[in-house]
Design a protein around this motif. Structure first.
Motif, PDB file in Angstrom:
ATOM      1  N   LYS A 160     -19.691   2.746  31.300  1.00  0.00           N
ATOM      2  CA  LYS A 160     -20.624   3.497  32.624  1.00  0.00           C
ATOM      3  C   LYS A 160     -21.420   4.677  31.962  1.00  0.00           C
ATOM      4  CE  LYS A 160     -18.952   5.985  36.757  1.00  0.00           C
ATOM      5  NZ  LYS A 160     -17.751   6.381  37.470  1.00  0.00           N
ATOM      6  N   GLU A 161     -20.916   5.322  31.221  1.00  0.00           N
ATOM      7  CA  GLU A 161     -21.983   6.628  30.782  1.00  0.00           C
ATOM      8  C   GLU A 161     -23.052   5.991  30.043  1.00  0.00           C
ATOM      9  OE1 GLU A 161     -19.436   8.738  27.927  1.00  0.00           O
ATOM     10  OE2 GLU A 161     -18.033   9.430  29.453  1.00  0.00           O
ATOM     11  N   GLN A 179     -29.725  -9.773  30.792  1.00  0.00           N
ATOM     12  CA  GLN A 179     -28.351 -10.170  30.345  1.00  0.00           C
ATOM     13  C   GLN A 179     -28.375  -9.864  28.634  1.00  0.00           C
ATOM     14  OE1 GLN A 179     -27.477 -14.113  31.296  1.00  0.00           O
ATOM     15  NE2 GLN A 179     -26.522 -13.694  33.225  1.00  0.00           N
ATOM     16  N   MET A 180     -29.470 -10.226  28.192  1.00  0.00           N
ATOM     17  CA  MET A 180     -29.243  -9.868  26.740  1.00  0.00           C
ATOM     18  C   MET A 180     -29.339  -8.487  26.163  1.00  0.00           C
ATOM     19  SD  MET A 180     -29.319 -12.670  25.324  1.00  0.00           S
ATOM     20  CE  MET A 180     -29.690 -12.365  23.723  1.00  0.00           C
ATOM     21  N   ALA A 181     -30.153  -7.537  27.066  1.00  0.00           N
ATOM     22  CA  ALA A 181     -29.735  -6.242  26.961  1.00  0.00           C
ATOM     23  C   ALA A 181     -28.416  -5.712  27.078  1.00  0.00           C
ATOM     24  CB  ALA A 181     -30.681  -5.373  27.703  1.00  0.00           C
ATOM     25  N   TRP A 182     -27.742  -6.257  28.248  1.00  0.00           N
ATOM     26  CA  TRP A 182     -26.372  -6.000  28.621  1.00  0.00           C
ATOM     27  C   TRP A 182     -25.452  -6.213  27.426  1.00  0.00           C
ATOM     28  CZ3 TRP A 182     -21.936  -8.370  29.616  1.00  0.00           C
ATOM     29  CH2 TRP A 182     -20.817  -8.021  30.154  1.00  0.00           C
ATOM     30  N   VAL A 183     -25.486  -7.294  27.098  1.00  0.00           N
ATOM     31  CA  VAL A 183     -24.769  -7.814  26.070  1.00  0.00           C
ATOM     32  C   VAL A 183     -24.959  -7.053  24.658  1.00  0.00           C
ATOM     33  CG1 VAL A 183     -24.313 -10.067  24.385  1.00  0.00           C
ATOM     34  CG2 VAL A 183     -24.524 -10.457  26.646  1.00  0.00           C
ATOM     35  N   GLY A 184     -26.190  -6.756  24.301  1.00  0.00           N
ATOM     36  CA  GLY A 184     -26.381  -5.960  22.976  1.00  0.00           C
ATOM     37  C   GLY A 184     -25.631  -4.642  23.182  1.00  0.00           C
ATOM     38  N   MET A 185     -25.789  -3.881  24.533  1.00  0.00           N
ATOM     39  CA  MET A 185     -25.201  -2.708  24.679  1.00  0.00           C
ATOM     40  C   MET A 185     -23.838  -2.808  24.426  1.00  0.00           C
ATOM     41  SD  MET A 185     -25.797  -0.145  28.091  1.00  0.00           S
ATOM     42  CE  MET A 185     -27.805  -0.268  27.757  1.00  0.00           C
ATOM     43  N   MET A 186     -23.137  -3.890  25.214  1.00  0.00           N
ATOM     44  CA  MET A 186     -21.698  -4.114  25.394  1.00  0.00           C
ATOM     45  C   MET A 186     -21.086  -4.077  24.030  1.00  0.00           C
ATOM     46  SD  MET A 186     -20.799  -3.215  28.435  1.00  0.00           S
ATOM     47  CE  MET A 186     -19.089  -3.639  28.214  1.00  0.00           C
ATOM     48  N   ASN A 187     -21.888  -5.018  23.326  1.00  0.00           N
ATOM     49  CA  ASN A 187     -21.376  -5.118  21.823  1.00  0.00           C
ATOM     50  C   ASN A 187     -21.395  -3.942  20.937  1.00  0.00           C
ATOM     51  OD1 ASN A 187     -20.848  -7.663  22.249  1.00  0.00           O
ATOM     52  ND2 ASN A 187     -22.966  -8.596  21.282  1.00  0.00           N
ATOM     53  N   SER A 188     -22.647  -3.145  21.151  1.00  0.00           N
ATOM     54  CA  SER A 188     -22.618  -1.902  20.327  1.00  0.00           C
ATOM     55  C   SER A 188     -21.376  -0.737  20.859  1.00  0.00           C
ATOM     56  CB  SER A 188     -23.836  -1.191  20.552  1.00  0.00           C
ATOM     57  OG  SER A 188     -23.911  -0.009  20.198  1.00  0.00           O
ATOM     58  N   LEU A 189     -20.973  -0.955  22.154  1.00  0.00           N
ATOM     59  CA  LEU A 189     -20.185   0.014  22.975  1.00  0.00           C
ATOM     60  C   LEU A 189     -18.835  -0.448  22.389  1.00  0.00           C
ATOM     61  CD1 LEU A 189     -21.663   0.530  26.424  1.00  0.00           C
ATOM     62  CD2 LEU A 189     -21.541   2.428  24.511  1.00  0.00           C
ATOM     63  N   LYS A 190     -18.631  -1.565  22.112  1.00  0.00           N
ATOM     64  CA  LYS A 190     -17.428  -2.155  21.670  1.00  0.00           C
ATOM     65  C   LYS A 190     -17.034  -1.902  20.263  1.00  0.00           C
ATOM     66  CE  LYS A 190     -14.184  -6.210  21.379  1.00  0.00           C
ATOM     67  NZ  LYS A 190     -14.018  -7.513  21.498  1.00  0.00           N
ATOM     68  N   ALA A 191     -18.087  -2.060  19.544  1.00  0.00           N
ATOM     69  CA  ALA A 191     -17.840  -1.399  18.070  1.00  0.00           C
ATOM     70  C   ALA A 191     -17.607   0.058  17.855  1.00  0.00           C
ATOM     71  CB  ALA A 191     -19.260  -1.829  17.333  1.00  0.00           C
ATOM     72  N   GLN A 192     -18.346   0.639  18.661  1.00  0.00           N
ATOM     73  CA  GLN A 192     -18.184   2.234  18.799  1.00  0.00           C
ATOM     74  C   GLN A 192     -16.635   2.496  19.108  1.00  0.00           C
ATOM     75  OE1 GLN A 192     -21.003   4.347  20.918  1.00  0.00           O
ATOM     76  NE2 GLN A 192     -22.827   3.171  20.186  1.00  0.00           N
ATOM     77  N   ALA A 193     -15.900   2.030  20.210  1.00  0.00           N
ATOM     78  CA  ALA A 193     -14.956   2.049  20.740  1.00  0.00           C
ATOM     79  C   ALA A 193     -13.657   1.516  19.541  1.00  0.00           C
ATOM     80  CB  ALA A 193     -14.608   1.305  21.908  1.00  0.00           C
ATOM     81  N   GLU A 194     -13.985   0.572  18.951  1.00  0.00           N
ATOM     82  CA  GLU A 194     -13.154   0.217  17.942  1.00  0.00           C
ATOM     83  C   GLU A 194     -13.166   0.931  16.884  1.00  0.00           C
ATOM     84  OE1 GLU A 194     -14.260  -3.967  17.116  1.00  0.00           O
ATOM     85  OE2 GLU A 194     -12.640  -4.658  18.318  1.00  0.00           O
ATOM     86  N   GLU A 195     -14.357   1.551  16.378  1.00  0.00           N
ATOM     87  CA  GLU A 195     -14.246   2.586  15.254  1.00  0.00           C
ATOM     88  C   GLU A 195     -13.442   3.816  15.629  1.00  0.00           C
ATOM     89  OE1 GLU A 195     -15.486   2.737  12.024  1.00  0.00           O
ATOM     90  OE2 GLU A 195     -15.749   0.672  12.314  1.00  0.00           O
ATOM     91  N   ILE A 196     -13.505   4.112  16.905  1.00  0.00           N
ATOM     92  CA  ILE A 196     -12.598   5.349  17.449  1.00  0.00           C
ATOM     93  C   ILE A 196     -11.118   5.005  17.147  1.00  0.00           C
ATOM     94  CG2 ILE A 196     -12.204   6.663  19.436  1.00  0.00           C
ATOM     95  CD1 ILE A 196     -14.828   6.479  20.243  1.00  0.00           C
ATOM     96  N   ILE A 197     -10.686   3.826  17.769  1.00  0.00           N
ATOM     97  CA  ILE A 197      -9.396   3.280  17.657  1.00  0.00           C
ATOM     98  C   ILE A 197      -8.686   3.161  16.250  1.00  0.00           C
ATOM     99  CG2 ILE A 197      -7.859   1.294  18.254  1.00  0.00           C
ATOM    100  CD1 ILE A 197      -9.678   1.082  20.858  1.00  0.00           C
ATOM    101  N   ILE A 198      -9.764   2.417  15.455  1.00  0.00           N
ATOM    102  CA  ILE A 198      -9.288   2.285  13.861  1.00  0.00           C
ATOM    103  C   ILE A 198      -9.021   3.580  13.618  1.00  0.00           C
ATOM    104  CG2 ILE A 198     -10.325   1.399  11.661  1.00  0.00           C
ATOM    105  CD1 ILE A 198     -11.696  -0.750  13.550  1.00  0.00           C
ATOM    106  N   SER A 199      -9.811   4.496  13.667  1.00  0.00           N
ATOM    107  CA  SER A 199      -9.644   5.863  12.760  1.00  0.00           C
ATOM    108  C   SER A 199      -8.500   6.659  13.341  1.00  0.00           C
ATOM    109  CB  SER A 199     -11.033   6.768  13.106  1.00  0.00           C
ATOM    110  OG  SER A 199     -11.214   7.356  14.417  1.00  0.00           O
ATOM    111  N   GLU A 200      -8.185   6.410  14.877  1.00  0.00           N
ATOM    112  CA  GLU A 200      -7.148   7.237  15.204  1.00  0.00           C
ATOM    113  C   GLU A 200      -5.840   6.560  15.118  1.00  0.00           C
ATOM    114  OE1 GLU A 200      -7.799   7.196  19.627  1.00  0.00           O
ATOM    115  OE2 GLU A 200      -9.036   8.976  19.580  1.00  0.00           O
ATOM    116  N   LEU A 201      -5.655   5.142  15.205  1.00  0.00           N
ATOM    117  CA  LEU A 201      -4.397   4.515  14.832  1.00  0.00           C
ATOM    118  C   LEU A 201      -4.209   3.833  13.809  1.00  0.00           C
ATOM    119  CD1 LEU A 201      -4.544   2.768  18.642  1.00  0.00           C
ATOM    120  CD2 LEU A 201      -3.015   5.057  17.799  1.00  0.00           C
ATOM    121  N   ILE A 202      -5.272   3.201  13.222  1.00  0.00           N
ATOM    122  CA  ILE A 202      -5.046   2.267  11.988  1.00  0.00           C
ATOM    123  C   ILE A 202      -4.919   3.151  10.873  1.00  0.00           C
ATOM    124  CG2 ILE A 202      -5.685   0.200  10.706  1.00  0.00           C
ATOM    125  CD1 ILE A 202      -5.099  -0.363  13.689  1.00  0.00           C
ATOM    126  N   TYR A 203      -6.026   3.953  10.552  1.00  0.00           N
ATOM    127  CA  TYR A 203      -6.132   4.698   9.243  1.00  0.00           C
ATOM    128  C   TYR A 203      -5.340   6.122   9.432  1.00  0.00           C
ATOM    129  CZ  TYR A 203      -9.293   0.973   8.227  1.00  0.00           C
ATOM    130  OH  TYR A 203      -9.970  -0.349   7.889  1.00  0.00           O
TER     131      TYR A 203
END
Length: 119
Positions: free
Chosen positions: A81-82, A94-118
């Motif tokens: 949303k932001e 669609q291609m711009a949206w997919v690229g943006m969502m993939n980038s956002l998912k990677a960013q969110a996973e980095e946050i989660i990995i640093s908070e919970l996994i490591y």
């Protein structure tokens, strides 16, 4: 044969009584749980061994996996949303949206990995 509340079965080959033990049903561990297990095995060997011996490792990994998945589903819509990844963008480019969502998912996973996994 039952003794001390434990059921035993006679092994015909060795002529000894063996306990009939069953492991409790366990949930399958997902991506984040497996990442946590690898981290514990490589970086927190004492904690890993203690949890393994106590029998709490699988429940810990399952909890981490569920928490990480839940956290991803909370963070990703807010980030989308932001960033402006709207349904309107999805319909028009669609291609711009997919690229943006993939980038956002990677960013969110980095946050989660640093908070919970490591941690």
């Amino acid at each position: 044969m039952t003794e001390n509340g434990i059921q035993y079965t006679l092994d015909e080959r060795t002529q000894t009584y063996l306990p009939d033990l069953e492991l409790p049903q366990q949930k399958e561990i997902g991506k984040y749980g497996l990442m946590r297990r690898t981290f514990l095995m490589n970086n927190r060997k004492g904690t890993y061994q203690a949890m393994l011996l106590k029998g709490t490792l699988n429940s810990h990994l399952t909890e981490i996996d569920e928490t990480a998945s839940r956290r991803l589903s909370e963070i990703l819509p807010k980030m989308a949303k932001e960033a402006g990844a709207t349904e309107e963008l999805k319909a028009t480019d669609q291609m711009a949206w997919v690229g943006m969502m993939n980038s956002l998912k990677a960013q969110a996973e980095e946050i989660i990995i640093s908070e919970l996994i490591y941690s």
